[in-house]
Design a protein around this motif. Structure first.
Motif, PDB file in Angstrom:
ATOM      1  N   LEU A 103    -117.352 -82.638 -19.269  1.00  0.00           N
ATOM      2  CA  LEU A 103    -117.129 -82.336 -17.852  1.00  0.00           C
ATOM      3  C   LEU A 103    -117.822 -83.385 -16.984  1.00  0.00           C
ATOM      4  O   LEU A 103    -118.638 -84.179 -17.460  1.00  0.00           O
ATOM      5  CB  LEU A 103    -117.669 -80.945 -17.521  1.00  0.00           C
ATOM      6  CG  LEU A 103    -117.025 -79.764 -18.262  1.00  0.00           C
ATOM      7  CD1 LEU A 103    -117.676 -78.447 -17.827  1.00  0.00           C
ATOM      8  CD2 LEU A 103    -115.521 -79.718 -18.012  1.00  0.00           C
ATOM      9  N   ALA A 104    -117.491 -83.357 -15.684  1.00  0.00           N
ATOM     10  CA  ALA A 104    -118.123 -84.279 -14.734  1.00  0.00           C
ATOM     11  C   ALA A 104    -119.609 -83.921 -14.620  1.00  0.00           C
ATOM     12  O   ALA A 104    -119.980 -82.745 -14.780  1.00  0.00           O
ATOM     13  CB  ALA A 104    -117.436 -84.150 -13.382  1.00  0.00           C
ATOM     14  N   PRO A 105    -120.452 -84.927 -14.341  1.00  0.00           N
ATOM     15  CA  PRO A 105    -121.897 -84.662 -14.252  1.00  0.00           C
ATOM     16  C   PRO A 105    -122.248 -83.487 -13.330  1.00  0.00           C
ATOM     17  O   PRO A 105    -123.122 -82.688 -13.663  1.00  0.00           O
ATOM     18  CB  PRO A 105    -122.465 -85.979 -13.724  1.00  0.00           C
ATOM     19  CG  PRO A 105    -121.508 -87.020 -14.231  1.00  0.00           C
ATOM     20  CD  PRO A 105    -120.147 -86.364 -14.220  1.00  0.00           C
ATOM     21  N   GLY A 106    -121.539 -83.338 -12.211  1.00  0.00           N
ATOM     22  CA  GLY A 106    -121.823 -82.243 -11.283  1.00  0.00           C
ATOM     23  C   GLY A 106    -121.539 -80.874 -11.904  1.00  0.00           C
ATOM     24  O   GLY A 106    -122.276 -79.907 -11.676  1.00  0.00           O
ATOM     25  N   GLU A 107    -120.482 -80.805 -12.696  1.00  0.00           N
ATOM     26  CA  GLU A 107    -120.131 -79.531 -13.352  1.00  0.00           C
ATOM     27  C   GLU A 107    -121.126 -79.202 -14.458  1.00  0.00           C
ATOM     28  O   GLU A 107    -121.492 -78.049 -14.658  1.00  0.00           O
ATOM     29  CB  GLU A 107    -118.709 -79.618 -13.941  1.00  0.00           C
ATOM     30  CG  GLU A 107    -117.630 -79.756 -12.896  1.00  0.00           C
ATOM     31  CD  GLU A 107    -116.262 -80.021 -13.509  1.00  0.00           C
ATOM     32  OE1 GLU A 107    -115.409 -79.127 -13.442  1.00  0.00           O
ATOM     33  OE2 GLU A 107    -116.049 -81.130 -14.062  1.00  0.00           O
ATOM     34  N   ILE A 108    -121.562 -80.231 -15.183  1.00  0.00           N
ATOM     35  CA  ILE A 108    -122.562 -80.037 -16.235  1.00  0.00           C
ATOM     36  C   ILE A 108    -123.848 -79.503 -15.602  1.00  0.00           C
ATOM     37  O   ILE A 108    -124.435 -78.519 -16.067  1.00  0.00           O
ATOM     38  CB  ILE A 108    -122.843 -81.374 -16.973  1.00  0.00           C
ATOM     39  CG1 ILE A 108    -121.605 -81.792 -17.777  1.00  0.00           C
ATOM     40  CG2 ILE A 108    -124.081 -81.266 -17.858  1.00  0.00           C
ATOM     41  CD1 ILE A 108    -121.728 -83.156 -18.448  1.00  0.00           C
TER      42      ILE A 108
END
Ligand code: ZN
Length: 319
Positions: A103-108
């Motif tokens: 996933l994108a860093p923000g979602e992680i």
């Protein structure tokens, strides 16, 4: 020599996803925390063991706008009691997405942050450790953990045999057009060290200078056979003995169990469609408890038990 026991509290829905079975029956939503966890806790309490429970945040989130708030409250109370008795609660993400590492860093970061918030509400203390769903780590995860001053990650499982078996199951499910919800683990992790180490932030499967340490899940030296609960439970006695004998050469035994290892298909009403695909569910709970008792008593003869947070503290000092 030391040993840490940890239990990943993956709900039954995770196993439905892995096997491509669609959504799990609603009445099984909390059965791991309601039925399997107390059996596990009793086994450890009899031996005076303090263990690490890896919690899926959503299952114990009392603030979530979800229908079964009372069940979540009861789950949170169970975990609070274990924490107060000396166990550790670790972060296993908020909703257990198998694709978390992709996933994108923000979602992680949001997955890690939401579970962290829920655990803080239960323990009133900072959380020290994380285990990724599906054993898959990424640099963005390390960034998120380091930003929260976590002391360790314990997601790396450098077992080629497990990797190949997972690949075979996923390919078979694609062939019957019922794709698995699991995601293939990054094969670079297979070459990771088998003992605790300080990882590189940009490549956590290699040694480096991260502020937190990596505590890999147990594999035997040389052959790197998985020494986790589910495989030991279903292995024939000679194979189990051989894996445990191999582990005797490891200074640290990071013994990973899952909540489902303490489930009983009959007593917990687990449907045949799942039992057919999870060989461990074909063993009655009494047999599983007996096997686990023997393994734990064997380990206690040569090892001191500690939580993963305690292991991380000594690893931090030594590496
Ligand atoms: Zn899990």
């Amino acid at each position: 020599m030391r040993c840490a026991v940890s239990i990943d509290l993956d709900p039954i829905a995770c196993y439905y996803r892995i096997h491509g079975l669609g959504p799990a029956p609603g009445e099984l939503m909390h059965s791991i925390l309601e039925r399997a966890l107390p059996r596990a806790a009793a086994l450890f309490a009899e031996r005076g063991l303090h263990v690490t429970w890896f919690v899926v945040g959503r299952d114990v989130d009392v603030d979530a706008v979800l229908p079964d708030r009372e069940a979540r409250k009861a789950n949170a109370a169970r975990l609070r009691a274990l924490h107060e008795a000396g166990d550790e609660l670790g972060n296993h993400s908020y909703s257990h997405p198998y694709e978390l590492a992709r996933l994108a860093p923000g979602e992680i970061d949001a997955e890690i942050a939401s579970c962290d918030r829920v655990l803080r509400a239960i323990t009133s203390q900072p959380t020290r450790g994380f285990r990724a769903p599906g054993y898959d780590v990424s640099p963005a995860m390390m960034d998120s953990l380091a930003a929260r001053s976590y002391r360790y990650d314990s997601s790396i499982f450098p077992a080629p045999g497990y990797y190949l078996a997972k690949a075979a199951v996923m390919a078979a499910l694609v062939a019957v057009r019922r794709p698995s919800g699991a995601v293939m683990t990054n094969p670079r992790a297979l070459t990771a060290p088998g003992e605790p180490y300080r990882p590189a932030m940009t490549a956590p499967w290699r040694r480096g200078q991260a502020p937190l340490v990596e505590l890999p899940i147990a594999v035997t030296p040389t052959l790197r056979l998985p020494a986790i609960g589910t495989s030991l439970l279903v292995a024939p006695a000679f194979a189990r003995d051989r894996i445990l004998a191999g582990m005797a050469r490891r200074e640290f035994f990071n013994f990973e169990l899952h909540g489902i290892d303490f489930a009983d298909a009959d007593r917990d009403g687990i449907p045949g469609e799942l039992v057919a695909r999870q060989p461990d569910l074909r063993l009655p709970i009494d047999e599983k408890l007996e096997r686990l008792s023997r393994i734990l008593d064997g380990l206690a003869r040569t090892r001191d038990f500690a939580t993963l947070a305690e292991i991380a503290t000594t690893t931090q000092r030594d590496q």
